[in-house]
Design an enzyme around this catalytic site. Sequence first.
Site, short mmCIF file in Angstrom:
data_model
loop_
_atom_site.label_atom_id
_atom_site.label_comp_id
_atom_site.label_asym_id
_atom_site.label_seq_id
_atom_site.Cartn_x
_atom_site.Cartn_y
_atom_site.Cartn_z
N GLU A 43 78.61 38.92 79.16
CA GLU A 43 78.71 37.60 79.79
C GLU A 43 77.31 37.01 79.92
OE1 GLU A 43 82.72 37.90 82.51
OE2 GLU A 43 80.92 38.73 83.36
N HIS A 97 81.07 27.57 88.64
CA HIS A 97 81.37 28.20 87.35
C HIS A 97 81.36 27.10 86.30
CE1 HIS A 97 83.24 30.50 84.18
NE2 HIS A 97 83.15 31.58 84.93
N ARG A 156 74.45 31.17 84.60
CA ARG A 156 75.43 30.16 84.99
C ARG A 156 74.86 28.87 85.56
NH1 ARG A 156 80.21 33.51 87.73
NH2 ARG A 156 80.70 34.44 85.75
N HIS A 161 82.71 28.14 92.67
CA HIS A 161 83.24 29.45 92.25
C HIS A 161 82.83 30.59 93.17
CE1 HIS A 161 84.49 32.62 89.54
NE2 HIS A 161 83.26 33.06 89.38
N ARG A 200 74.12 34.33 91.26
CA ARG A 200 74.70 35.64 90.95
C ARG A 200 74.87 35.84 89.45
NH1 ARG A 200 80.06 37.25 89.96
NH2 ARG A 200 80.62 35.06 90.23
C1 SIN Z 1 84.45 34.98 84.73
O1 SIN Z 1 85.33 35.66 84.22
O2 SIN Z 1 83.81 34.13 84.14
C2 SIN Z 1 84.13 35.22 86.18
C3 SIN Z 1 83.35 36.45 86.32
C4 SIN Z 1 82.44 36.35 87.51
O3 SIN Z 1 82.40 35.34 88.18
O4 SIN Z 1 81.71 37.33 87.74
#
Ligand code: SIN
Length: 532
Positions: free
Chosen positions: A113, A238, A284, A345, A380
């Site tokens: 991610e 998010h 993010r 988020h 985060r």
């Molecule tokens: C996501 O699946 O994008 C959320 C994961 C997260 O917020 O850690």
Amino acid sequence: MKSTSDFLVIGSGIAGLSYALKVAEKGSVAVITKREISETATNLAQGGIASVFSEEDSFDAHTQDTMIAGVHLPDEKIVRMVVESGPQAIRDLIDWGVKFSKNDDNTYDLTREGGHSQRRIFHAKDVTGREIERALVEAVQNHPNITVYENHIAVDLITEAKQTHRRIRPDRCLGAYILDIEKKEVIPFGARITVLATGGAGKVYLYTCNPDVATGDGVAMAYRAGATIANMEFMQFHPTTLFHHQAKSFLISEAVRGEGAILRRRDGTAFMAGYHKLKDLAPRDIVARAIDNEMKVHGDDCVFLDITHRGEAYITDRFPNIYETCLSYGIDMVKEPIPVVPAAHYLCGGIKVDEWGESDIQNLFAIGEVSCTGLHGANRLASNSLLEGVVYGNRAAERSLERHCEQPATFPGIEPWDSGSATDSDEEVVVAHNWDEIRRSMWNYVGIVRSNKRLVRALRRIQMVQEEITDYYWDFNITSDLIELRNITTVAELIVRCALERKESRGLHYTIDHPETDDIHWKQDTTIRKQF
Ligand code: SIN
């Protein structure tokens, strides 16, 4: 009526339930949850849980990634401790019955991610949280020492100072007043140890991918009780939630970008290269701000997330939930890009706790999203939150058991709830209007890009609503809607006050009045505490 237990856990997500399972071996546990037990943010988590596992990865690399995402505000000692506890947290979850996705050769399938330099995210397809919640709920429901109270909402913490009307420092938590929503009765729950695991506060904003329960109850109650609260300005947006008039901000997991999806303008142009060297896998805060800017510059309602190049077989196998949900709204992500917008988020700030999850009120712990441990700093890193939930569930349990042994055998006396001359309200509409007023003001004035003027404007509106709530609160019998409105309003105020205090831009807090990061004056937490 009155209830007592050794451990009172408020909240039923990953942190609360893993804590409950650890302490239940030594005493009675009451788990309080506002709706059904699995109606939690954990249950909605798609991406996964980060932990070093592969040969190419290292604790140093995970620590570094977390520090960079958090714009060097995280406490490096805490980051290292959490990261190094990762493998044990994964083993605990597997022992409780969680089934993570595996490859054909039976090894764990690690995904990636934004902000992660390695593949280190354990997942269960795109419904990781649902799988974790399922396993924990099953384990909790089978445990003889744990009693779960569904449809019960906490009203306020009970502390020694409040009971005796004296100034006591440090104060001591004795439990909480809990409203049984169906019976409309407020019950004093006494406990030797009280644990807030109430999750986040996305509902403070008009658009959020959080569940309805995310109303910041724990932060608001702890603040009212006198605990220190920190870093509330860092609300994470998010970058990619589904843009569709019927979809209630459905999350499109960052794992979709982790597996190669590209953000595009309406005309198909990929734009992230213009914002960060990691392009679509930038942290993010950067991606959310880039999308916000693209939408403003081009006058568009949304941008588009394109993973069509991975093909049908891969997409439907890896992201079955996202695929089906998008299709139910008429969007086939195999053939077309998904329209997306940012939404509130994750709250990176919260109740300030030490490395054991202990707050500055005795016998009161805070774990999971409600807490501010020092792990996230100004932003985060994706999938560090489920990890933090298990690690602190475990550590708080360890410290709670020590505290539990230090206490007298009898429970302290607790006053019954006094509802005075309150009557049932005949104007519920006031509560609904005020909810809307707070959430709209926060979205419009305290969003991704801030300014002093906008923050002050928001604060004025919040204070007006607070006055109305105070009148309403004393005149009418409390309901869960009123309790939640009171809490989102408190949390909104704390977010604005912390945002006004931080005179720089860092991570999730960006203000046009102080656009630079100022390490000399501001590489520190903002803290706030109620004055009595
Ligand atoms: C996501 O699946 O994008 C959320 C994961 C997260 O917020 O850690």
